[in-house]
Write a protein that holds these residues in place. Structure first.
Motif, mmCIF file in Angstrom:
data_model
loop_
_atom_site.group_PDB
_atom_site.id
_atom_site.type_symbol
_atom_site.label_atom_id
_atom_site.label_comp_id
_atom_site.label_asym_id
_atom_site.label_seq_id
_atom_site.Cartn_x
_atom_site.Cartn_y
_atom_site.Cartn_z
ATOM 1 N N ALA A 34 17.628 34.474 68.983
ATOM 2 C CA ALA A 34 18.036 33.093 69.253
ATOM 3 C C ALA A 34 18.443 32.418 67.944
ATOM 4 O O ALA A 34 17.969 32.790 66.864
ATOM 5 N N VAL A 35 19.330 31.423 68.045
ATOM 6 C CA VAL A 35 19.687 30.585 66.889
ATOM 7 C C VAL A 35 19.739 29.130 67.344
ATOM 8 O O VAL A 35 20.032 28.831 68.508
ATOM 9 N N ILE A 36 19.478 28.216 66.404
ATOM 10 C CA ILE A 36 19.461 26.778 66.683
ATOM 11 C C ILE A 36 20.615 26.133 65.916
ATOM 12 O O ILE A 36 20.529 25.972 64.689
ATOM 13 N N PRO A 37 21.694 25.763 66.569
ATOM 14 C CA PRO A 37 22.855 25.208 65.858
ATOM 15 C C PRO A 37 22.541 24.001 64.986
ATOM 16 O O PRO A 37 23.034 23.892 63.864
ATOM 17 N N ALA A 38 21.705 23.078 65.470
ATOM 18 C CA ALA A 38 21.398 21.875 64.689
ATOM 19 C C ALA A 38 20.538 22.195 63.473
ATOM 20 O O ALA A 38 20.516 21.429 62.510
ATOM 21 N N ALA A 39 19.816 23.324 63.512
ATOM 22 C CA ALA A 39 19.029 23.721 62.351
ATOM 23 C C ALA A 39 19.943 24.171 61.217
ATOM 24 O O ALA A 39 19.662 23.922 60.043
ATOM 25 N N VAL A 40 21.027 24.838 61.560
ATOM 26 C CA VAL A 40 22.035 25.184 60.544
ATOM 27 C C VAL A 40 22.678 23.900 60.030
ATOM 28 O O VAL A 40 22.914 23.728 58.845
ATOM 29 N N GLY A 41 22.951 22.984 60.959
ATOM 30 C CA GLY A 41 23.514 21.693 60.585
ATOM 31 C C GLY A 41 25.017 21.631 60.740
ATOM 32 O O GLY A 41 25.662 22.585 61.185
ATOM 33 N N VAL A 42 25.577 20.499 60.337
ATOM 34 C CA VAL A 42 27.013 20.275 60.522
ATOM 35 C C VAL A 42 27.834 20.608 59.276
ATOM 36 O O VAL A 42 29.045 20.807 59.375
ATOM 37 N N ASP A 43 27.202 20.662 58.106
ATOM 38 C CA ASP A 43 27.943 21.066 56.907
ATOM 39 C C ASP A 43 27.784 22.567 56.739
ATOM 40 O O ASP A 43 27.150 23.065 55.807
ATOM 41 N N VAL A 44 28.391 23.295 57.685
ATOM 42 C CA VAL A 44 28.233 24.746 57.751
ATOM 43 C C VAL A 44 28.769 25.403 56.470
ATOM 44 O O VAL A 44 29.864 25.094 56.009
ATOM 45 N N GLY A 45 27.969 26.284 55.911
ATOM 46 C CA GLY A 45 28.410 27.013 54.729
ATOM 47 C C GLY A 45 28.387 26.220 53.446
ATOM 48 O O GLY A 45 28.877 26.687 52.412
ATOM 49 N N CYS A 46 27.822 25.020 53.483
ATOM 50 C CA CYS A 46 27.733 24.233 52.260
ATOM 51 C C CYS A 46 27.005 25.048 51.199
ATOM 52 O O CYS A 46 26.044 25.754 51.502
ATOM 53 N N GLY A 47 27.465 24.949 49.967
ATOM 54 C CA GLY A 47 26.849 25.741 48.928
ATOM 55 C C GLY A 47 27.406 25.424 47.560
ATOM 56 O O GLY A 47 28.030 24.385 47.343
ATOM 57 N N MET A 48 27.175 26.322 46.627
ATOM 58 C CA MET A 48 27.495 26.105 45.224
ATOM 59 C C MET A 48 28.328 27.257 44.672
ATOM 60 O O MET A 48 28.244 28.387 45.152
ATOM 61 N N ALA A 49 29.121 26.934 43.638
ATOM 62 C CA ALA A 49 29.832 27.957 42.879
ATOM 63 C C ALA A 49 29.723 27.603 41.407
ATOM 64 O O ALA A 49 29.679 26.420 41.040
ATOM 65 N N ALA A 50 29.667 28.623 40.557
ATOM 66 C CA ALA A 50 29.577 28.383 39.114
ATOM 67 C C ALA A 50 30.248 29.518 38.355
ATOM 68 O O ALA A 50 30.223 30.676 38.786
ATOM 69 N N LEU A 51 30.854 29.164 37.223
ATOM 70 C CA LEU A 51 31.435 30.136 36.305
ATOM 71 C C LEU A 51 30.897 29.881 34.908
ATOM 72 O O LEU A 51 30.908 28.736 34.426
ATOM 73 N N LYS A 52 30.425 30.929 34.251
ATOM 74 C CA LYS A 52 30.094 30.836 32.839
ATOM 75 C C LYS A 52 31.330 31.235 32.053
ATOM 76 O O LYS A 52 31.839 32.350 32.191
ATOM 77 N N MET A 53 31.832 30.311 31.226
ATOM 78 C CA MET A 53 33.104 30.518 30.530
ATOM 79 C C MET A 53 32.884 30.909 29.058
ATOM 80 O O MET A 53 31.863 30.569 28.472
ATOM 81 N N PRO A 54 33.864 31.581 28.460
ATOM 82 C CA PRO A 54 33.746 31.979 27.048
ATOM 83 C C PRO A 54 34.144 30.849 26.104
ATOM 84 O O PRO A 54 34.888 31.051 25.143
ATOM 85 N N PHE A 55 33.662 29.643 26.383
ATOM 86 C CA PHE A 55 33.941 28.467 25.567
ATOM 87 C C PHE A 55 32.616 27.855 25.108
ATOM 88 O O PHE A 55 31.578 28.068 25.727
ATOM 89 N N HIS A 56 32.687 27.055 24.063
ATOM 90 C CA HIS A 56 31.507 26.364 23.559
ATOM 91 C C HIS A 56 31.701 24.854 23.602
ATOM 92 O O HIS A 56 32.834 24.357 23.630
ATOM 93 N N GLY A 57 30.591 24.145 23.579
ATOM 94 C CA GLY A 57 30.607 22.702 23.761
ATOM 95 C C GLY A 57 31.471 21.952 22.779
ATOM 96 O O GLY A 57 32.099 20.948 23.132
ATOM 97 N N ASP A 58 31.540 22.426 21.533
ATOM 98 C CA ASP A 58 32.328 21.703 20.546
ATOM 99 C C ASP A 58 33.822 21.718 20.871
ATOM 100 O O ASP A 58 34.578 20.877 20.389
ATOM 101 N N GLN A 59 34.242 22.653 21.720
ATOM 102 C CA GLN A 59 35.650 22.705 22.127
ATOM 103 C C GLN A 59 36.003 21.619 23.143
ATOM 104 O O GLN A 59 37.171 21.398 23.440
ATOM 105 N N LEU A 60 34.983 20.937 23.666
ATOM 106 C CA LEU A 60 35.201 19.863 24.640
ATOM 107 C C LEU A 60 35.293 18.486 23.986
ATOM 108 O O LEU A 60 35.549 17.493 24.672
ATOM 109 N N GLU A 61 35.104 18.437 22.701
ATOM 110 C CA GLU A 61 35.047 17.141 22.009
ATOM 111 C C GLU A 61 36.298 16.309 22.257
ATOM 112 O O GLU A 61 37.420 16.784 22.093
ATOM 113 N N ARG A 62 36.097 15.079 22.714
ATOM 114 C CA ARG A 62 37.151 14.088 23.005
ATOM 115 C C ARG A 62 38.089 14.517 24.136
ATOM 116 O O ARG A 62 39.182 13.993 24.263
#
Length: 393
Positions: A66-94
């Protein structure tokens, strides 16, 4: 182990990693779910648990047939994505404000949608199955195409972060947009009507469910998997645009290879193997954390976030928290905090600082460090991040 078995009389036990007593309404919601006859083994509550609809946000519910649709909710598949980049913080200055403005120009937020459609959107293989989805969304095909690659509103965000080694990370939070919401609403309505027709007694109408093997179950499961794939693709498209903007501003547009890439759901259901059996696992505000699974646990827009690796804890159904969790509702936050509070609590972060995002103020969320302390048996921390730029939906 950092969980407690709640002292409640329920058909299935409730294991809690929250480290605090549940409020009365939260307790009742947990008891309602744990009373269902098809719940498998126990209900697992994550450290960021709080009120939801039908089931608590921050709960992991394994079920047999069995599955409960409202338990999954309405924002189906909501989640996160992240990339670690080969850059350093000082390259973001200004460059932070320029990057933020370019992101806001390139990625629609709130109710906005894309004016131009990219090839990777129209070429997505998922469109081949759109005609098979619930008839209630058949007129939304053009809207779904235009929204693929858009952020949405609420607590969805795009952030540029630095880790403790001053390494640059790209991070974003979004789901399946309007099409996922509409699909969920259609099936939740069907489940509730079915419960009335069959006179099933439920502690809460939002716990209406579908039984495996029935046409209703098969239709929901098909649409659910499609919406989850749409959500994942949505994050991939936005991340590609985000990455291009950062590369343009830091590396003159030169393509770079990320050091690490993570893309994970935290509102979804899958069929998995636990305690020797195949079961359906619904993670409502929880991330899969099998051994060596990478996950993302964000704090508020003024707090730390974490990249983690799962430890495969069986009792949590290999799951962990999905974020800080709210301390107060959006309405309460707007009444309790001022614009000056928002400016103070987001000091050092390049972001909008206006009344439209006051309900997302860091003070409206639980301390993320507290959440992390309660799940040392669920995950190990790979990287600790702090945002330097944030775009809110």
């Amino acid at each position: 182990m950092s969980y407690n078995t709640l002292d409640l009389k329920t058909a299935s036990p409730i294991l809690s990693w929250a480290g605090h007593d549940l409020a009365p309404k939260e307790t009742q919601m947990a008891k309602n779910v744990a009373s269902l006859p098809f719940v498998y083994k126990h209900v697992a509550l994550m450290p960021d648990v709080h009120l939801g609809k039908g089931a608590l946000v921050g709960s992991v519910i394994a079920t047999k047939d069995a599955v409960i649709p409202a338990a999954v909710g309405v924002d189906v598949g909501c989640g996160m994505a992240a990339l670690k980049m080969p850059f350093h913080g000082d390259q973001l200055e200004r460059k932070l404000k320029k990057i933020r403005l370019e992101i806001e120009e390139a990625i629609p937020v709130g109710f906005d949608e894309n004016k131009e459609i990219e090839k990777n959107v129209t070429n997505w293989l998922g469109w081949q199955h759109f005609k098979d989805l619930h008839k209630g969304v058949q007129n939304l095909d053009k809207k779904a195409i235009k929204q693929l690659g858009s952020l949405g509103g609420g607590n969805h965000f795009i952030e540029l972060c630095l880790d403790t080694d001053n390494q640059v990370w790209l991070m974003l939070h979004s789901g399946s947009r309007g099409i996922g919401n509409q699909l969920a609403q259609c099936h939740i309505s069907t489940a509730k009507n079915l419960a009335k027709l069959t006179e099933i007694k439920l502690p809460d109408p939002d716990l209406s469910y579908f039984v495996a093997g029935t046409p209703e179950f098969e239709a929901y499961w098909r649409d659910l998997q499609w919406a989850q794939d749409y959500a994942r693709m949505n994050r991939e498209i936005m991340m590609a645009r985000f990455k291009h903007i950062v590369e343009k501003n830091i590396a003159g547009g030169k393509l770079t290879k990320p050091i690490l890439s993570v893309n994970c759901h935290h509102n979804y259901a899958e069929k998995e193997h636990h305690f020797g059996e195949d079961v359906y696992v619904t993670r409502k505000g929880a991330v899969r954390a099998r051994e060596n699974d990478y996950g993302i646990i964000p704090g508020s827009m003024g707090a730390k976030s974490y990249i983690v690796k799962g430890k495969g804890c069986a009792e949590s159904f290999c799951s962990c928290a999905h974020g800080a969790g709210r301390l107060m509702s959006r309405t309460q936050a707007k009444k309790h905090f001022s614009l000056d509070d928002l400016i103070q609590q987001t000091e050092g972060v390049e972001c909008r600082k206006d009344y439209k995002i006051l309900d997302e103020i860091p003070g409206a969320y639980k301390p993320i460090e507290q959440v992390m302390n309660q799940q040392s048996d669920l995950v190990e921390i790979v990287a600790t991040l702090k945002q330097v730029m944030c775009v809110k939906g």
